[in-house]
Write a protein that holds these residues in place. Structure first.
Motif, mmCIF file in Angstrom:
data_model
loop_
_atom_site.group_PDB
_atom_site.id
_atom_site.type_symbol
_atom_site.label_atom_id
_atom_site.label_comp_id
_atom_site.label_asym_id
_atom_site.label_seq_id
_atom_site.Cartn_x
_atom_site.Cartn_y
_atom_site.Cartn_z
ATOM 1 N N VAL A 36 20.043 7.158 -24.351
ATOM 2 C CA VAL A 36 21.031 7.668 -23.401
ATOM 3 C C VAL A 36 22.382 7.861 -24.089
ATOM 4 O O VAL A 36 23.061 8.865 -23.878
ATOM 5 C CB VAL A 36 21.163 6.724 -22.197
ATOM 6 N N ALA A 44 16.553 8.252 -11.740
ATOM 7 C CA ALA A 44 17.997 8.474 -11.819
ATOM 8 C C ALA A 44 18.565 8.791 -10.455
ATOM 9 O O ALA A 44 17.933 9.468 -9.638
ATOM 10 C CB ALA A 44 18.304 9.615 -12.796
ATOM 11 N N LEU A 49 19.713 6.436 -6.327
ATOM 12 C CA LEU A 49 18.816 5.767 -7.270
ATOM 13 C C LEU A 49 17.678 5.065 -6.539
ATOM 14 O O LEU A 49 16.514 5.131 -6.967
ATOM 15 C CB LEU A 49 19.611 4.762 -8.104
ATOM 16 N N LEU A 80 20.765 5.161 -14.219
ATOM 17 C CA LEU A 80 19.416 5.238 -14.775
ATOM 18 C C LEU A 80 18.798 3.855 -14.844
ATOM 19 O O LEU A 80 19.448 2.895 -15.273
ATOM 20 C CB LEU A 80 19.453 5.834 -16.184
ATOM 21 N N VAL A 85 25.925 9.118 -13.009
ATOM 22 C CA VAL A 85 24.470 9.057 -13.154
ATOM 23 C C VAL A 85 24.078 7.600 -13.379
ATOM 24 O O VAL A 85 24.593 6.948 -14.289
ATOM 25 C CB VAL A 85 23.989 9.913 -14.339
ATOM 26 N N VAL A 92 15.075 11.523 -18.099
ATOM 27 C CA VAL A 92 13.890 10.956 -17.468
ATOM 28 C C VAL A 92 12.620 11.454 -18.160
ATOM 29 O O VAL A 92 11.680 10.686 -18.395
ATOM 30 C CB VAL A 92 13.876 11.312 -15.961
ATOM 31 N N VAL A 142 14.431 11.959 -9.952
ATOM 32 C CA VAL A 142 15.852 12.306 -9.951
ATOM 33 C C VAL A 142 16.279 12.640 -8.522
ATOM 34 O O VAL A 142 15.737 13.552 -7.902
ATOM 35 C CB VAL A 142 16.144 13.499 -10.882
ATOM 36 N N VAL A 182 22.169 10.416 -8.818
ATOM 37 C CA VAL A 182 23.347 11.199 -9.185
ATOM 38 C C VAL A 182 24.240 11.368 -7.968
ATOM 39 O O VAL A 182 23.766 11.738 -6.883
ATOM 40 C CB VAL A 182 22.946 12.589 -9.728
ATOM 41 N N ALA A 191 20.209 14.232 -16.239
ATOM 42 C CA ALA A 191 19.369 13.126 -15.782
ATOM 43 C C ALA A 191 17.890 13.486 -15.893
ATOM 44 O O ALA A 191 17.066 12.669 -16.322
ATOM 45 C CB ALA A 191 19.720 12.760 -14.339
#
Length: 354
Positions: free
Chosen positions: A203, A253, A276, A178, A176, A241, A285, A255, A237
Motif C-alpha cells: 500500500v 476497502a 468498510l 483497507l 480509504v 484489493v 470496495v 472509501v 482501492a
C-alpha cells in the motif's frame, strides 16, 4: 512451528548498516570487488513491525542479532508497555530467520505457538511479542524506506490540516480504509494472518508522495488521498484489493469523500468505517453515500494544475505502474460494487508527508 518456504538463497543482507550491527562487507553475490546490481535492486530480509506507533521495516544483517524490546539498549526500541526491556532477539543465518525469547513477561509466539527456545520464522508467519506483531518479508530498500506508516493519532493531526486546506482551496479529499475480509484466508499458502504488516509495504508503494498512510488498528490501514475525489480513490482501492500478494489474505476497502460524503474529520472517518463494514469478498470496495446538494468552493485561478485523476492513481497501484492498466482498475472499482459521487475538478495539493 513457523512452517513455510525458506528465504531465497539469493537475498543479500545489507552490509555495514543498522546501529553497528554488521561490519564492512563487499560485493554481494558476485564476490568481493565484483560489480553487482544497483543497491535498490537488491532485495533484503526485513522485519516488518506493527505496533501502536505504526508500521516500520527493519533490515536484518546476516549473522548479526537484532533485539526488540522496550529498553533503549535494544537495537529496535519501541514504546509499547506489553514489551519487556529486552523482549526477543532475531537472527538471520544462512537464509533462515530465528527468534529467541529473552525471558520476557508476555512471551513470544510464532504462528500462534509459544516459543520455548530458538524458533525458525518463515516469511509471512506472524511473531507476537506482547501486542507487537513482527513479520519477516523480503523488500527492496526503496520499499522499506517508503514504509513509513504513522500512528492514528499522528494521522488525525494531518487529516485536520488537509481538510482545512481543502475548505480554503476547494480541493476534494478522500479517505480509504483497507483491511482483510473478515474470516477470509489467502488463496495460496502459506496463509498470512490479518495484521496490516502483511500488506503495508504494498500500500505504501502505491500511495502518492505526500498522501499520509497510518495504522488505524492492528489489521486496518488508513490512506488519505489528497486533491482527488471518490472516483480516483475507488480506482486506487480496487487496484490494491486485486493486487494481493501470494499468501496475503483478500482485502476489502471503504472509501469516503470530503465534502461530498462528510463535512468534518470525524464524519469522514465514520463514513469510511461504515463503507468498510459493508465490504465483502464478492463486493470488496464500497463507497460511503454522498450528501445532497454539496458543492466544492471553486479553486482559485492561481491554484496548481488539477490532479491526473483515477487513471494515474490506479496505474500507480498496479504492478509495473503502466498507464494501460488504469482503465482496468477503474472498471474494477465499478465491478467491485463501488458507486462514486461526482466531484468537481480540483487543484493538486502541494502536500507534505507525515
Amino acid at each position: 512451528m513457523g512452517k513455510g518456504p525458506s528465504l531465497p538463497s539469493t537475498v543479500d543482507a545489507p552490509r555495514g548498516t543498522g546501529r553497528g550491527r554488521g561490519g564492512a562487507g563487499a560485493g554481494g553475490p558476485h564476490g568481493p570487488g565484483a560489480p553487482g546490481p544497483p543497491e535498490d535492486a537488491q532485495p533484503r530480509v526485513h522485519l516488518v513491525v506493527s505496533w501502536r506507533g505504526g508500521v516500520r521495516a527493519e533490515p536484518l544483517v546476516e549473522g548479526a542479532p537484532l533485539t526488540v524490546g522496550r529498553g533503549p539498549e535494544c537495537h529496535l526500541a519501541l514504546d509499547d508497555p506489553t514489551l519487556s526491556r529486552p523482549h526477543a532477539t532475531f537472527l538471520l543465518k544462512k537464509g533462515t530467520v530465528q527468534v529467541q525469547d529473552r525471558g520476557s513477561h508476555n512471551g513470544t509466539r510464532v504462528g500462534g505457538i509459544e516459543a520455548k527456545g530458538p524458533a525458525k520464522v518463515a516469511p509471512g508467519v506472524e511473531v507476537e511479542l506482547g501486542a507487537v506483531t513482527v513479520v519477516v518479508q523480503v523488500l527492496r530498500p526503496a520499499e522499506a524506506r517508503a514504509l513509513g506508516v504513522a500512528s492514528h493519532d499522528q494521522f488525525l493531526g494531518v487529516l485536520d490540516e488537509r481538510l482545512a486546506m481543502a475548505r480554503t482551496h476547494g480541493w476534494p479529499v478522500a479517505l480509504v480504509l483497507l483491511q482483510p475480509v473478515p474470516g477470509a484466508v489467502a488463496a495460496t499458502p502459506p496463509a498470512a494472518g490479518h495484521n496490516a504488516a502483511h500488506f503495508a509495504a504494498r500500500v505504501a508503494r502505491a500511495a502518492a508522495p505526500g498522501d499520509p498512510l497510518a495504522l488505524l488498528g492492528p489489521g486496518t490501514l488508513e490512506l488519505l488521498v489528497t486533491a482527488r475525489g471518490a472516483e480516483d480513490a475507488a480506482a486506487l482501492a480496487a487496484a490494491l484489493v486485486r493486487a494481493a500478494a501470494p499468501g496475503e489474505p483478500p482485502l476489502r476497502a471503504g472509501v469516503a469523500a470530503f465534502p461530498a460524503g462528510a463535512s468534518s474529520a470525524e464524519e469522514l472517518l465514520e463514513a469510511a468505517r461504515g463503507a468498510l463494514d459493508r465490504g465483502t469478498a464478492k463486493h470488496p470496495v464500497q463507497l460511503a453515500p454522498s450528501r445532497a446538494s454539496v458543492a466544492l468552493t471553486p479553486a482559485p485561478a492561481s491554484s496548481p494544475e488539477p490532479a491526473s485523476g483515477a487513471a494515474a492513481a490506479a496505474a500507480a497501484a498496479t504492478a509495473g505502474g503502466s498507464a494501460a492498466a488504469a482503465p482496468a482498475a477503474a472498471a474494477g472499482a465499478r465491478a467491485a460494487g463501488a458507486t462514486a459521487a461526482p466531484l468537481a475538478a480540483a487543484a493538486h495539493a502541494a502536500a507534505t508527508a507525515l
